[in-house]
Design a protein around this motif. Structure first.
Motif, PDB file in Angstrom:
ATOM      1  N   LEU A 123     -17.318 -15.415  -9.809  1.00 13.20           N
ATOM      2  CA  LEU A 123     -16.487 -15.454  -8.613  1.00 13.20           C
ATOM      3  C   LEU A 123     -16.689 -14.193  -7.772  1.00 13.20           C
ATOM      4  O   LEU A 123     -16.861 -14.259  -6.557  1.00 13.20           O
ATOM      5  CB  LEU A 123     -15.006 -15.588  -8.986  1.00 13.20           C
ATOM      6  N   VAL A 127     -17.918 -13.954  -4.095  1.00 11.43           N
ATOM      7  CA  VAL A 127     -17.109 -13.325  -3.030  1.00 11.43           C
ATOM      8  C   VAL A 127     -17.902 -12.214  -2.359  1.00 11.43           C
ATOM      9  O   VAL A 127     -17.897 -12.076  -1.130  1.00 11.43           O
ATOM     10  CB  VAL A 127     -15.781 -12.773  -3.616  1.00 11.43           C
ATOM     11  N   MET A 131     -18.859 -12.084   1.422  1.00 11.61           N
ATOM     12  CA  MET A 131     -18.478 -10.968   2.293  1.00 11.61           C
ATOM     13  C   MET A 131     -19.643 -10.519   3.165  1.00 11.61           C
ATOM     14  O   MET A 131     -19.477 -10.187   4.335  1.00 11.61           O
ATOM     15  CB  MET A 131     -18.002  -9.777   1.445  1.00 11.61           C
ATOM     16  N   ALA A 171      -6.493 -13.474   9.307  1.00  9.04           N
ATOM     17  CA  ALA A 171      -6.433 -14.861   8.822  1.00  9.04           C
ATOM     18  C   ALA A 171      -7.787 -15.541   9.000  1.00  9.04           C
ATOM     19  O   ALA A 171      -8.272 -16.232   8.094  1.00  9.04           O
ATOM     20  CB  ALA A 171      -5.349 -15.616   9.598  1.00  9.04           C
ATOM     21  N   ARG A 174     -10.239 -14.352   6.329  1.00  2.00           N
ATOM     22  CA  ARG A 174      -9.996 -14.952   5.013  1.00  2.00           C
ATOM     23  C   ARG A 174     -10.449 -16.410   4.976  1.00  2.00           C
ATOM     24  O   ARG A 174     -11.094 -16.866   4.017  1.00  2.00           O
ATOM     25  CB  ARG A 174      -8.499 -14.869   4.682  1.00  2.00           C
ATOM     26  N   LEU A 175     -10.097 -17.125   6.025  1.00  2.00           N
ATOM     27  CA  LEU A 175     -10.467 -18.545   6.065  1.00  2.00           C
ATOM     28  C   LEU A 175     -11.978 -18.723   6.147  1.00  2.00           C
ATOM     29  O   LEU A 175     -12.547 -19.636   5.537  1.00  2.00           O
ATOM     30  CB  LEU A 175      -9.779 -19.224   7.251  1.00  2.00           C
ATOM     31  N   LEU A 177     -14.234 -16.637   4.977  1.00  2.00           N
ATOM     32  CA  LEU A 177     -14.790 -16.305   3.660  1.00  2.00           C
ATOM     33  C   LEU A 177     -14.623 -17.503   2.713  1.00  2.00           C
ATOM     34  O   LEU A 177     -15.542 -17.873   1.971  1.00  2.00           O
ATOM     35  CB  LEU A 177     -14.083 -15.073   3.090  1.00  2.00           C
ATOM     36  N   ARG A 178     -13.482 -18.098   2.760  1.00  2.00           N
ATOM     37  CA  ARG A 178     -13.223 -19.279   1.918  1.00  2.00           C
ATOM     38  C   ARG A 178     -14.197 -20.407   2.255  1.00  2.00           C
ATOM     39  O   ARG A 178     -14.773 -21.038   1.354  1.00  2.00           O
ATOM     40  CB  ARG A 178     -11.779 -19.734   2.131  1.00  2.00           C
ATOM     41  N   LEU A 181     -17.650 -19.703   0.820  1.00  2.95           N
ATOM     42  CA  LEU A 181     -17.711 -19.901  -0.626  1.00  2.95           C
ATOM     43  C   LEU A 181     -17.706 -21.386  -0.979  1.00  2.95           C
ATOM     44  O   LEU A 181     -18.434 -21.833  -1.868  1.00  2.95           O
ATOM     45  CB  LEU A 181     -16.531 -19.195  -1.302  1.00  2.95           C
ATOM     46  N   ILE A 182     -16.904 -22.144  -0.280  1.00  2.00           N
ATOM     47  CA  ILE A 182     -16.842 -23.590  -0.554  1.00  2.00           C
ATOM     48  C   ILE A 182     -18.162 -24.257  -0.181  1.00  2.00           C
ATOM     49  O   ILE A 182     -18.723 -25.065  -0.921  1.00  2.00           O
ATOM     50  CB  ILE A 182     -15.666 -24.224   0.212  1.00  2.00           C
ATOM     51  N   PHE A 187     -16.805 -22.014  -4.721  1.00  2.00           N
ATOM     52  CA  PHE A 187     -15.352 -21.952  -4.750  1.00  2.00           C
ATOM     53  C   PHE A 187     -14.812 -23.376  -4.658  1.00  2.00           C
ATOM     54  O   PHE A 187     -15.224 -24.143  -3.776  1.00  2.00           O
ATOM     55  CB  PHE A 187     -14.870 -21.134  -3.535  1.00  2.00           C
ATOM     56  N   PRO A 188     -13.933 -23.771  -5.560  1.00  2.00           N
ATOM     57  CA  PRO A 188     -13.403 -25.130  -5.514  1.00  2.00           C
ATOM     58  C   PRO A 188     -12.473 -25.315  -4.322  1.00  2.00           C
ATOM     59  O   PRO A 188     -11.591 -24.485  -4.094  1.00  2.00           O
ATOM     60  CB  PRO A 188     -12.629 -25.239  -6.835  1.00  2.00           C
ATOM     61  N   ASP A 189     -12.727 -26.355  -3.583  1.00  2.00           N
ATOM     62  CA  ASP A 189     -11.877 -26.637  -2.416  1.00  2.00           C
ATOM     63  C   ASP A 189     -10.666 -27.422  -2.888  1.00  2.00           C
ATOM     64  O   ASP A 189     -10.618 -28.645  -2.786  1.00  2.00           O
ATOM     65  CB  ASP A 189     -12.682 -27.417  -1.371  1.00  2.00           C
ATOM     66  N   ARG A 190      -9.694 -26.712  -3.389  1.00  2.00           N
ATOM     67  CA  ARG A 190      -8.523 -27.378  -3.961  1.00  2.00           C
ATOM     68  C   ARG A 190      -7.723 -28.095  -2.885  1.00  2.00           C
ATOM     69  O   ARG A 190      -7.154 -29.138  -3.105  1.00  2.00           O
ATOM     70  CB  ARG A 190      -7.633 -26.358  -4.672  1.00  2.00           C
ATOM     71  N   ALA A 191      -7.715 -27.478  -1.734  1.00  2.00           N
ATOM     72  CA  ALA A 191      -6.937 -28.086  -0.639  1.00  2.00           C
ATOM     73  C   ALA A 191      -7.489 -29.456  -0.293  1.00  2.00           C
ATOM     74  O   ALA A 191      -6.748 -30.431  -0.134  1.00  2.00           O
ATOM     75  CB  ALA A 191      -6.963 -27.183   0.578  1.00  2.00           C
TER      76      ALA A 191
ATOM     77  N   SER B  12      -1.814 -16.707   5.711  1.00  2.00           N
ATOM     78  CA  SER B  12      -2.431 -15.388   5.547  1.00  2.00           C
ATOM     79  C   SER B  12      -1.395 -14.281   5.711  1.00  2.00           C
ATOM     80  O   SER B  12      -1.325 -13.344   4.896  1.00  2.00           O
ATOM     81  CB  SER B  12      -3.557 -15.220   6.582  1.00  2.00           C
ATOM     82  N   GLU B  36      -1.824 -29.586   0.356  1.00  2.00           N
ATOM     83  CA  GLU B  36      -3.068 -28.944   0.843  1.00  2.00           C
ATOM     84  C   GLU B  36      -2.808 -27.496   1.230  1.00  2.00           C
ATOM     85  O   GLU B  36      -3.555 -26.590   0.848  1.00  2.00           O
ATOM     86  CB  GLU B  36      -3.615 -29.702   2.055  1.00  2.00           C
ATOM     87  N   ALA B  39      -2.185 -25.478  -1.747  1.00  2.00           N
ATOM     88  CA  ALA B  39      -3.439 -25.131  -2.413  1.00  2.00           C
ATOM     89  C   ALA B  39      -4.173 -24.038  -1.635  1.00  2.00           C
ATOM     90  O   ALA B  39      -4.776 -23.116  -2.218  1.00  2.00           O
ATOM     91  CB  ALA B  39      -4.324 -26.369  -2.534  1.00  2.00           C
ATOM     92  N   LEU B  40      -4.102 -24.130  -0.337  1.00  2.00           N
ATOM     93  CA  LEU B  40      -4.758 -23.098   0.500  1.00  2.00           C
ATOM     94  C   LEU B  40      -4.147 -21.717   0.227  1.00  2.00           C
ATOM     95  O   LEU B  40      -4.864 -20.717   0.147  1.00  2.00           O
ATOM     96  CB  LEU B  40      -4.615 -23.458   1.987  1.00  2.00           C
ATOM     97  N   GLU B  43      -5.627 -20.436  -2.902  1.00  2.00           N
ATOM     98  CA  GLU B  43      -7.030 -20.020  -2.705  1.00  2.00           C
ATOM     99  C   GLU B  43      -7.114 -18.672  -1.989  1.00  2.00           C
ATOM    100  O   GLU B  43      -7.891 -17.796  -2.379  1.00  2.00           O
ATOM    101  CB  GLU B  43      -7.779 -21.088  -1.898  1.00  2.00           C
ATOM    102  N   LEU B  44      -6.349 -18.558  -0.940  1.00  2.00           N
ATOM    103  CA  LEU B  44      -6.415 -17.300  -0.186  1.00  2.00           C
ATOM    104  C   LEU B  44      -5.898 -16.126  -1.025  1.00  2.00           C
ATOM    105  O   LEU B  44      -6.414 -15.018  -0.928  1.00  2.00           O
ATOM    106  CB  LEU B  44      -5.622 -17.414   1.125  1.00  2.00           C
ATOM    107  N   LEU B  47      -8.719 -15.260  -3.337  1.00  2.00           N
ATOM    108  CA  LEU B  47      -9.781 -14.555  -2.605  1.00  2.00           C
ATOM    109  C   LEU B  47      -9.366 -13.118  -2.277  1.00  2.00           C
ATOM    110  O   LEU B  47     -10.172 -12.185  -2.377  1.00  2.00           O
ATOM    111  CB  LEU B  47     -10.100 -15.294  -1.300  1.00  2.00           C
TER     112      LEU B  47
END
Lengths: 202, 304
Positions: A123, A127, A131, A171, A174-175, A177-178, A181-182, A187-191, B12, B36, B39-40, B43-44, B47
């Motif tokens: 991980l 990450v 980055m 924000a 962070r989003l 970066l996520r 990774l996905i 990175f698992p996209d849990r959402a 965030s 969702e 879960a986000l 995840e954040l 991270l």
């Protein structure tokens, strides 16, 4: 804070010990900022050294209207940006960024089980790679917030941004970066799993 | 997710504890209904912790090197300052020595000095009575300021009282760098005073109390003073050579005549006195003007 102010006053008067104390207090964030901005340990060391050297030369002009850390991090950020501009001009004719990136960080040992360590290592590698793919602005704000632990107000002072801009930029960083990774499967996209009702892969 | 995209920024900020109480309450209500976004949030958070764990310690000798570099820079800066200061000092000394030689070699041009107003301030002062044939050498060393005058005068006393030096000083050309002389000459042209340049202090204070037989001759030739001085029978003789700007001739005395001269004229007078063996008092401090210069012929050396 008062102690730092005292150190700054003494450093302004040329007290070498006071300057050393200031370096020790701030070297970690300055170095990490340089590390994630330059994406190379050796460059990071040189850039961070340069940042402190510039700070030393200019400390007599520091009016103490803001905190020393704000002033220093802004200065360090500018030194990093200057470095990246110079790098950008010459990078095509030298070692590619990808090659350089391959040498970047040694991951720390932890007290985790071998499997946990492996997962954590993966991980962190992901990450770290993610980055590097972020924009300069996003890397910078993430380091200041996540590694430096600066408040929104302090980040705004360092980067000269409004508090609302700090909030939105952080924000987005962070989003983004996520997303990286996905997209790369790190990175698992849990959402999304929640949305589609699928179980995330084990 | 698209429907909830607006919540990304809120989530965030929520992680950072930067939402207001109302915003936090609204987000928590949404998170309870939206897996969702919930879960986000996870995840954040993950991270965020991962990025924080990317922190690295700087190299062990980092601070030491930073301080050493700063100290080296300080030393270099200090060295440069010292060198600059020494160079400046050297230049000053060089200029000082150069100007001494310049004045020593500077010949006279015999231009008269006007003394109507500003030059009256050039009266010198103090009294160190001198009656020696060596004053020819002294005459050549008059400088623009008092200290230089004294120093050169003393040096001249000790060196040689050769008559050749006097000739050199009174007949050579004027140094172009000798600003005070040129200034004095311009003043003469601009402000005609009595006696074609040799003026008395009469403009400010009436000082000419006897007819000046030497005026015309002196103003026409730097050497004329030498010949004309011998005609002066008034005695005793005083010469005041200090450049104290505040010094001025004493109040008018019925028994004295005051002449305000530039360097060359002053030198010429003294040379003539020396040549004729005239006994005179050389006043180099201006302190005794009032008591010593009440009678006879009194020369004042204009500083500028």
């Amino acid at each position: 804070m008062e102690q730092e102010r005292e150190l700054v006053i003494r450093a302004k008067e040329g007290d070498q010990k006071a300057f050393e104390a200031l370096v020790l207090a701030h070297e970690r964030l300055v170095y990490n900022l340089a590390l994630h901005m330059t994406r190379h340990p050796e460059d990071a060391r040189d850039v961070a050294q340069e940042a402190f050297f510039v700070a030393f030369k200019r400390i007599s002009t520091f009016k103490m209207e803001s905190s020393f850390s704000t002033w220093l991090y802004r200065l360090a950020s500018n030194v990093c940006i200057d470095f990246l501009r110079r790098e950008k001009r010459r990078k095509s004719s030298h070692v590619s960024m990808e090659e350089k990136n391959g040498r970047i960080l040694d991951l720390p040992d932890t007290n985790q089980s071998p499997q946990e360590r492996m997962e954590n290592r993966e991980l962190l590698c992901a990450v770290e790679q993610g980055m590097r793919k972020l924009s300069q602005d996003h890397r910078e704000i993430l380091v200041l917030r996540e590694i430096g632990g600066l408040s929104y107000e302090e980040i705004g002072a360092v980067l000269q941004l409004e508090p609302g801009t700090v909030k939105s930029r952080l924000a987005r960083a962070r989003l983004h970066l996520r997303e990286i990774l996905i997209r790369e499967g790190n990175f698992p996209d849990r959402a999304a799993s929640k949305k589609t009702g699928k179980e995330e892969p084990v | 997710m698209n429907d909830c995209s607006w919540y990304g920024e809120q989530i965030s900020a929520y992680l950072d504890g930067m939402l207001t109480r109302e915003e936090e309450r609204a987000l928590q209500a949404h998170l309870a209904d939206c897996p969702e976004c919930s879960a986000l949030l996870d995840e954040l958070r993950e991270l965020s912790e991962a990025v924080a764990s990317l922190q690295r310690e700087p190299p062990p000798d980092f601070a030491e090197k930073a301080v050493a570099r700063a100290a080296a820079a300080r030393r270099i800066k200090s060295m440069i300052r010292s060198i600059t200061a020494m160079a400046a000092m050297f230049c000053v000394v060089l200029l000082g020595v150069g100007s001494i030689f310049l004045f020593r070699e500077s010949p006279a041009d015999g231009r008269p000095v006007a003394s109507n107003a500003p030059s009256a301030s050039a009266y010198a002062a103090p009294a160190e009575p001198v009656s020696s044939p060596s004053s020819q050498a002294k005459c050549r060393t008059f400088a623009k300021d008092k200290s230089a005058s004294r120093e050169k005068n003393a040096a001249a006393k000790e060196s040689n009282p050769s008559g050749e030096q006097n000739a050199e000083s009174s007949s050579g050309s004027v140094s172009e760098t000798d600003e005070p002389q040129e200034t004095a000459f311009r003043e003469t042209e601009a402000a005609p005073g009595p006696g074609n340049g040799i003026s008395t202090a009469g403009a400010k204070r009436p000082t000419v109390n006897r007819p000046l037989e030497t005026e015309t001759a002196i103003s026409s030739s730097p050497c004329a003073g030498s010949s004309q001085a011998s005609q002066w029978k008034g005695g005793p003789y005083f010469a005041v050579l200090t450049a104290r700007s505040a010094a001025a001739p004493p109040e008018s005395s019925p028994n004295a005549t005051y002449l305000i001269l530039n360097k060359e004229e002053f030198n010429a007078f003294l040379a003539s006195w020396e040549a004729k063996g005239v006994q005179y008092t050389l006043d180099t401090t201006g302190e005794n003007i009032d008591s010593n210069a009440q009678t006879g012929l009194v020369l004042f050396h204009a500083s500028n």
